[in-house]
Every structure is written in C-alpha cells, then in structure tokens.
Enzyme design. Structure first.
Site, PDB file in Angstrom:
ATOM      1  CE1 TYR A 109       5.341   0.536  -9.022  1.00  9.83           C
ATOM      2  CE2 TYR A 109       3.082   0.450  -9.814  1.00  9.83           C
ATOM      3  CZ  TYR A 109       4.209  -0.190  -9.336  1.00  9.83           C
ATOM      4  OH  TYR A 109       4.191  -1.552  -9.181  1.00  9.83           O
ATOM      5  CG  ASP A 150       8.839   1.464  -7.312  1.00  7.96           C
ATOM      6  OD1 ASP A 150       9.971   1.252  -7.806  1.00  7.96           O
ATOM      7  OD2 ASP A 150       8.015   0.563  -7.076  1.00  7.96           O
TER       8      ASP A 150
END
Length: 260
Positions: A109, A150
């Site tokens: 992330y 992400d």
C-alpha cells in the site's frame, strides 16, 4: 493460478463484500490493502471458513495489508526494508511453494503523498526508492515475483479520465510517474498493460461527485511482475462490478491468471 489485489478500504466494514467476492472469484492468493485493523481484530474466522489462510500486517485505524491464500505460506516478511523508523503498516511478503517452484507475492500500500507541499510527498518518494531497492534484490533470485497492491500511481494519461484534473496531484506528478517507470525499468512488467492497451480501464472511483456513475476513474492498483512471473501470465481481469455493490470500497479487485 489466480492472484489478486484489492484495496478493501476497511475490512470490517466490507467483510460481507469480501467474503462474497472470495466465493465468486475464488482467487488462490488475494492481497488486501488498507485493512484498517490491528492483527488481533482482523475478522479471520469468516475468511478461514472459506478455506483461506490469513496473514496480516495491521495498524489501528488506517493502513494495514494482508495476504489470503489457499495454501499456507512457507515464509512471511512484514514491513518494507530500508527504514527502521517507519511504523506504517504498508507491506507484507509471502513465499509459497507451487509445484516445483517458489513464488513470492507481496501486498503493498504505497503512500498517497498528498498534500504535495507537506512531508507526505517526500515520504512517498522515499518509499518508492525503498521499494526499488527491495525489488532489485528480489529480482536477483530469478524467481516468480508479484508486487501487487495500491500503488497510488497513475502511470500514464490513458489511466485516468481527465489528466488535467490530476496534473498537480501526488498520484500523477512527473516525479511520481518517473519513479514508477524506474520500477518497471528494473525488468518488472505491468501485468494489465502487458495484456491490453485499452483506455478507460480504472480500478478506483471516488465516492464524491458521482465519479462512479460518470466513470470518472483512475487506474492505481497494479500487479508488477518479474520476468519469471510475466512469462507465466495468461490474462488480467478487473472486477469492476463490485464497485456497484452495497457499501463498496472505492477500489475494485485486479486479478492476474498465471500458468503456475
């Protein structure tokens, strides 16, 4: 073999959606981001009941990553190396034995970086530098490696509905995109772009301003593959339909299918 990434945006708030998607999509390994849960509070029972092993690297209230897998990992490493002072839970790596080979799957992330005139943007760039160093070392192993997550990076203008809207955003600044290309230049392959050059393929739609209804999206969730993984890539799918479910995440899953 199906390996997926999904920023779930709060696992406890989306547990019903997550379990339904796991039943429908049946990934062999699912990389989750932004679980927003400490390890001991992660709703592992519901997921384990579906036949998944659960590994987490959590943090109270924000961040947090997880690996859900049909098979038990041989090894788990938590935290991106390179900065012992970084307490943000943004990275977990699993090593799995698939037939005669080991594969490495990382759920990451990457920091958002906004506002760009604060410490958040230099932190994003430093994190990308650390990721590049990590990937450089792992590539020397010459094993299948999937860096899934992400990335908070819009790689190219084709990956957003209106480049002008994002021109001054940390996700699309030239320095950000250059750092992403440096990852690829190590020999990593953007899985989706290896399978299609089509426009209007997005993985995130903001909750505001009717972005979903207008298809004003961006592509920021990526699978980056080592040569050994890219050689085995069969296809990539974006499960866009889950964005229309009740209480959705603002991201949708991306699934790579591999001949492992």
């Amino acid at each position: 073999m199906r390996i997926a990434t999904w920023n779930i945006n709060g696992v406890k708030a989306r547990i019903e959606n997550l379990c339904q998607w796991l039943k429908d999509a049946s990934p062999d390994i699912a990389c989750l981001q932004e679980i927003k849960s400490v390890d001991e509070a992660f709703p592992r029972g519901e997921i384990e009941a579906l036949g998944y092993h659960v590994e987490t690297h959590g943090q109270k209230g924000f961040n947090g990553v997880a690996l859900l897998s049909r098979m038990r990992p041989d090894e788990i490493n938590r935290g991106l190396p390179g900065d012992e002072t970084d307490e943000q839970a943004r990275f977990i790596e699993g090593v799995f034995t698939i037939g005669p080979r080991a594969i490495r799957v990382c759920s990451l992330y990457l920091p958002n970086g906004n506002p760009i005139d604060t410490e958040k943007y230099p932190y994003k760039l430093r994190w990308m530098d650390r990721l590049r160093t990590f990937a450089t070392g792992r590539l020397q192993l010459e094993e299948p490696l999937i860096l899934a997550g992400d990335y908070n990076v819009i790689p190219e203008p084709i990956d957003c509905h209106d480049p002008a809207v994002w021109a001054n955003d940390a996700l699309f600044l030239p320095q950000t995109r250059s750092a992403f290309r440096e990852q690829e230049n190590l020999g990593l392959t953007d899985a989706l772009r290896a399978t299609t050059a089509a426009a209007k393929i997005y993985t995130f739609w903001d909750y505001q301003a009717g972005a979903w209804q207008k298809n004003n999206g961006i592509r920021i969730d990526h699978l980056l593959l080592s040569p050994e993984a890219a050689d085995r890539l069969l296809s990539v799918a974006v499960d866009k339909h889950v964005r229309a479910w009740e209480k959705p995440s603002d991201h949708v899953p991306v699934i790579g299918s591999f001949d492992f």
